[in-house]
Design a protein around this motif. Structure first.
Motif, PDB file in Angstrom:
ATOM      1  N   PHE A   7       0.835  -1.209   0.000  1.00  0.00           N
ATOM      2  CA  PHE A   7       0.000   0.000   0.000  1.00  0.00           C
ATOM      3  C   PHE A   7       0.871   1.261   0.000  1.00  0.00           C
ATOM      4  CE2 PHE A   7      -1.895   3.425   2.498  1.00  0.00           C
ATOM      5  CZ  PHE A   7      -3.030   3.694   1.744  1.00  0.00           C
ATOM      6  N   ASN A   8       1.882   1.270   0.865  1.00  0.00           N
ATOM      7  CA  ASN A   8       2.769   2.440   0.951  1.00  0.00           C
ATOM      8  C   ASN A   8       3.482   2.696  -0.381  1.00  0.00           C
ATOM      9  OD1 ASN A   8       2.088   3.002   3.564  1.00  0.00           O
ATOM     10  ND2 ASN A   8       3.843   1.938   4.464  1.00  0.00           N
TER      11      ASN A   8
ATOM     12  N   VAL B 270       1.061   4.301  -2.747  1.00  0.00           N
ATOM     13  CA  VAL B 270       0.772   5.707  -2.430  1.00  0.00           C
ATOM     14  C   VAL B 270       1.907   6.604  -2.922  1.00  0.00           C
ATOM     15  CG1 VAL B 270       0.537   7.378  -0.549  1.00  0.00           C
ATOM     16  CG2 VAL B 270      -0.732   5.242  -0.465  1.00  0.00           C
ATOM     17  N   ILE B 271       3.138   6.165  -2.658  1.00  0.00           N
ATOM     18  CA  ILE B 271       4.299   6.976  -3.046  1.00  0.00           C
ATOM     19  C   ILE B 271       4.421   7.054  -4.575  1.00  0.00           C
ATOM     20  CG2 ILE B 271       6.843   7.035  -3.001  1.00  0.00           C
ATOM     21  CD1 ILE B 271       5.621   7.991  -0.382  1.00  0.00           C
TER      22      ILE B 271
ATOM     23  N   SER C 189       0.713   9.505  -7.396  1.00  0.00           N
ATOM     24  CA  SER C 189       0.392  10.718  -6.639  1.00  0.00           C
ATOM     25  C   SER C 189      -1.108  10.991  -6.604  1.00  0.00           C
ATOM     26  CB  SER C 189       1.151  11.922  -7.195  1.00  0.00           C
ATOM     27  OG  SER C 189       0.728  12.177  -8.513  1.00  0.00           O
ATOM     28  N   SER C 190      -1.822  10.616  -7.658  1.00  0.00           N
ATOM     29  CA  SER C 190      -3.266  10.881  -7.613  1.00  0.00           C
ATOM     30  C   SER C 190      -3.961   9.914  -6.654  1.00  0.00           C
ATOM     31  CB  SER C 190      -3.892  10.828  -9.001  1.00  0.00           C
ATOM     32  OG  SER C 190      -3.791   9.535  -9.514  1.00  0.00           O
TER      33      SER C 190
ATOM     34  N   ALA D  35      -2.442   8.934  -3.849  1.00  0.00           N
ATOM     35  CA  ALA D  35      -2.125   9.556  -2.560  1.00  0.00           C
ATOM     36  C   ALA D  35      -3.104  10.684  -2.275  1.00  0.00           C
ATOM     37  CB  ALA D  35      -0.692  10.092  -2.571  1.00  0.00           C
ATOM     38  N   TYR D  36      -3.373  11.473  -3.294  1.00  0.00           N
ATOM     39  CA  TYR D  36      -4.308  12.584  -3.135  1.00  0.00           C
ATOM     40  C   TYR D  36      -5.703  12.056  -2.790  1.00  0.00           C
ATOM     41  CZ  TYR D  36      -6.635  17.015  -3.969  1.00  0.00           C
ATOM     42  OH  TYR D  36      -7.374  18.147  -3.818  1.00  0.00           O
TER      43      TYR D  36
ATOM     44  N   MET E 201      -5.879  10.942   0.721  1.00  0.00           N
ATOM     45  CA  MET E 201      -5.948  12.097   1.618  1.00  0.00           C
ATOM     46  C   MET E 201      -7.394  12.600   1.704  1.00  0.00           C
ATOM     47  SD  MET E 201      -4.006  15.743   1.301  1.00  0.00           S
ATOM     48  CE  MET E 201      -5.298  16.428   0.276  1.00  0.00           C
ATOM     49  N   ILE E 202      -8.027  12.699   0.553  1.00  0.00           N
ATOM     50  CA  ILE E 202      -9.417  13.167   0.514  1.00  0.00           C
ATOM     51  C   ILE E 202     -10.338  12.161   1.213  1.00  0.00           C
ATOM     52  CG2 ILE E 202     -11.374  13.695  -1.014  1.00  0.00           C
ATOM     53  CD1 ILE E 202      -9.212  15.874  -0.944  1.00  0.00           C
TER      54      ILE E 202
ATOM     55  N   PHE F  69      -9.558  10.279   3.731  1.00  0.00           N
ATOM     56  CA  PHE F  69      -9.393  10.510   5.166  1.00  0.00           C
ATOM     57  C   PHE F  69     -10.144  11.766   5.609  1.00  0.00           C
ATOM     58  CE2 PHE F  69      -5.841   7.477   5.273  1.00  0.00           C
ATOM     59  CZ  PHE F  69      -6.015   6.927   6.519  1.00  0.00           C
TER      60      PHE F  69
ATOM     61  N   VAL G  72       0.906  18.707  -3.339  1.00  0.00           N
ATOM     62  CA  VAL G  72       0.602  17.328  -2.946  1.00  0.00           C
ATOM     63  C   VAL G  72       0.871  16.377  -4.111  1.00  0.00           C
ATOM     64  CG1 VAL G  72      -1.259  15.732  -2.345  1.00  0.00           C
ATOM     65  CG2 VAL G  72      -1.076  17.908  -1.157  1.00  0.00           C
ATOM     66  N   ILE G  73       0.432  16.777  -5.306  1.00  0.00           N
ATOM     67  CA  ILE G  73       0.608  15.922  -6.478  1.00  0.00           C
ATOM     68  C   ILE G  73       2.086  15.779  -6.857  1.00  0.00           C
ATOM     69  CG2 ILE G  73       0.139  15.771  -8.984  1.00  0.00           C
ATOM     70  CD1 ILE G  73      -2.269  14.966  -7.314  1.00  0.00           C
TER      71      ILE G  73
ATOM     72  N   SER H   3       5.364  13.330  -3.537  1.00  0.00           N
ATOM     73  CA  SER H   3       4.634  12.164  -3.054  1.00  0.00           C
ATOM     74  C   SER H   3       4.834  11.945  -1.555  1.00  0.00           C
ATOM     75  CB  SER H   3       5.017  10.920  -3.847  1.00  0.00           C
ATOM     76  OG  SER H   3       6.371  10.636  -3.652  1.00  0.00           O
TER      77      SER H   3
ATOM     78  N   TYR I  91       1.938  11.669   1.228  1.00  0.00           N
ATOM     79  CA  TYR I  91       1.896  10.595   2.220  1.00  0.00           C
ATOM     80  C   TYR I  91       1.798  11.176   3.631  1.00  0.00           C
ATOM     81  CZ  TYR I  91       2.961   6.212   4.546  1.00  0.00           C
ATOM     82  OH  TYR I  91       2.892   5.096   5.332  1.00  0.00           O
TER      83      TYR I  91
ATOM     84  N   MET J 108      -1.599  12.421   4.317  1.00  0.00           N
ATOM     85  CA  MET J 108      -2.501  11.301   4.591  1.00  0.00           C
ATOM     86  C   MET J 108      -2.361  10.853   6.044  1.00  0.00           C
ATOM     87  SD  MET J 108      -2.621   7.580   2.758  1.00  0.00           S
ATOM     88  CE  MET J 108      -1.438   6.905   3.909  1.00  0.00           C
TER      89      MET J 108
END
Lengths: 220, 220
Positions: free
Chosen positions: A104-105, A108-109, A112-113, A115-116, A119-120, A122, B108-109, B112, B116, B119
Motif C-alpha cells: 500500500f505504501n 501511495v508513493i 500521486s493521484s 495519494a491525493y 488524503m481526501i 481521510f 501534494v501531487i 509524493s 503521504y 494522509m
DNA sequence: AACTATTTATGATTTAAATCATCTTTTAAA
DNA sequence: TTTAAAAGATGATTTAAATCATAAATAGTT
C-alpha cells in the motif's frame, strides 16, 4: 469490486497490488482486527458488512462506523504507533481483500493521484466522525443512526422502505450511544409517529425526510 | 515555523509555496473561517491559538479541537462540497499562513512524500477525533479536556503546573460537552481533591498522572 | 474610586436517560 | 416439539446532569 485503488492507480500498479493482496474470509461475529494489534495492512470489504467499535473507558463499547462492500477499513491506526485504535467485527459472513502495508505504501508513493485520493478519503472520514461530537437528545441520535444505516446498507431489494440489513437493537443502541431500553422506547415512539415501521426485528424507514430533519436537530 | 510542508516538500517547492502564501492576521475573537463558507485554501498557525467549533443541531456549539503554533486548520472540509464543516475562532491575536488550495494541490501531487505525510496527518486527526465518541461521565470528560489543553498549550514559562493559556469556563464546558455550571462544579471537585489547583481564572494541573487515569475512564 | 459588565461560583429544582425488574416473542438446540 | 437461550419490549424507580435562580469576584470604563 471498484474501489479507490482501482480508480486511482495505474493498471500496472493495480496488477502489482492484486498480486500481493489476499482474500480474507470471516464469519459473522468474528473480529477482523482488534484494538491494540499491530497494523499489517489495509482491508477492503469485497462482500459483507462490518461494524467498527471503540471502547468507552472501562466497560461499554460504541459503534463508531458501519461499513459495507467497497469500503476501506483499518486505516484509522495509520501513523503514530501503527496499532489499531478500534476493533472491526463482521456483522455477517464477509470477504475482504487484504493489502499488506508495504505494498500500500509503495502504491501511495508511486501514484500521486492515489495519494491525493487517499488524503481526501481521510478528510471525508474525519468529517463523518464529527457526527459523534453532536450531543443531541436520544431521539435525534436514533434518527441519525437509522439514517446512517440506510446510507451504508440501503433498502432491501424490491422494497422502498425496508432496511436491507437490520442491526440488533443492542447494536443500534451502541451506535446511538444510548442504553438498549432507551433505544427500544425511542423506536417505539418513532413507530407510533409513523416515521418508521417496526416489523418484528426489521425496520422500515417510512418518512426519510422527517428522519433527516430529526437527525439535524429538530426538536420534539 | 517548521511545519509539515517544510519537512516534506523539496526546497524548490517550499519557495514556490511561500511565494504564493500570504500572512493573515486576526484579532482575538475573530472568525478565521465559518461553517458553510467555500474553502479557498489551508491555514497554518504561525503564532497564536485557535478553537475549532461545530454546531450541535440548532443551538449550542461544541469545541472539537484546539490548535496552536504550527498546527494546520481548515483541512476538514477537503473533498465533498469543499465547504468548511466547522468554524475557526481565534482565542488570542493570531498570525496565520494561508496557502491557496490550487498551490497546495499542486504541491501534494508533485511531492509524493508530502502527500503521504498529509494522509498520515489526516489519520492522526481521525484518531484524535475518536475522543469525541467516548461517552464518559462529566468528571472523566473534564479531565480529558484539561489534559488536551495541556497537550496543545503546555505549561506557562517558569511553571511546572500552570496552563500557559486558560480557556474561559464557558469554552472548557463547550469542549467537554457539558453545561457551564456542571463544568465549574467539576473543577471545584478536582480542586478539592488536589488534582488541579484553581487560582482565579487560571488552572494548575497538579497531578497529571491522576488526570490521565481519570480521562481514561477511572471511576469515582 | 465608583459604576457596569463580564466572568466565575454555588444552591435548589427539574428532567431525560439510566438502571432495575419483568415479561413476551423469536430463534436455536436437544 | 419441547426446552433452552437469545432478543425484543415495557413499566417503575433512581440518578446524573441540565436548568433555574442568584450571588461573588474580577475586569474594564468613565
Amino acid at each position: 469490486m471498484n474501489s479507490i485503488i482501482q480508480n486511482y492507480c495505474s493498471d500496472g500498479w493495480n496488477e502489482y497490488i492484486e498480486f500481493h493482496s489476499k482474500i480474507v474470509q470471516v464469519k459473522k461475529g468474528d473480529f477482523i482486527f482488534e484494538t491494540g494489534q499491530a497494523i499489517e495492512g489495509l482491508h477492503i470489504i469485497h462482500a459483507g458488512k462490518v461494524k467498527i467499535t471503540t471502547k468507552n473507558g472501562n466497560d461499554t463499547e460504541r459503534i463508531i462506523r458501519l461499513a459495507a462492500d467497497g469500503d476501506i477499513i483499518g486505516h484509522r491506526g495509520f501513523g503514530g504507533s501503527w496499532k489499531y485504535s478500534v476493533s472491526a467485527i463482521a456483522l455477517e459472513n464477509t470477504d475482504l481483500i487484504f493489502i499488506p502495508l508495504k505494498i500500500f505504501n509503495e502504491a501511495v508513493i508511486a501514484n500521486s493521484s492515489f495519494a491525493y485520493a487517499m488524503m481526501i478519503f481521510f478528510a471525508e472520514e474525519l468529517r463523518e466522525s464529527e457526527r459523534l461530537a453532536s450531543q443531541l437528545p436520544v431521539r435525534n441520535m436514533v434518527a441519525s443512526v437509522l439514517y446512517n444505516n440506510y446510507e451504508v446498507f440501503g433498502f432491501a431489494k424490491g422494497s422502498e422502505t425496508k432496511l436491507s440489513f437490520t442491526l440488533s437493537r443492542t447494536d443500534l443502541a451502541s451506535q446511538a450511544g444510548v442504553r438498549y431500553e432507551t433505544l427500544v422506547r425511542t423506536l417505539a415512539e418513532l413507530n407510533t409517529e409513523k416515521v418508521i415501521k417496526i416489523e418484528g426485528k426489521f425496520i422500515h424507514l417510512c418518512d426519510i425526510e422527517k428522519l433527516k430533519s430529526i437527525k439535524e436537530g429538530e426538536l420534539n
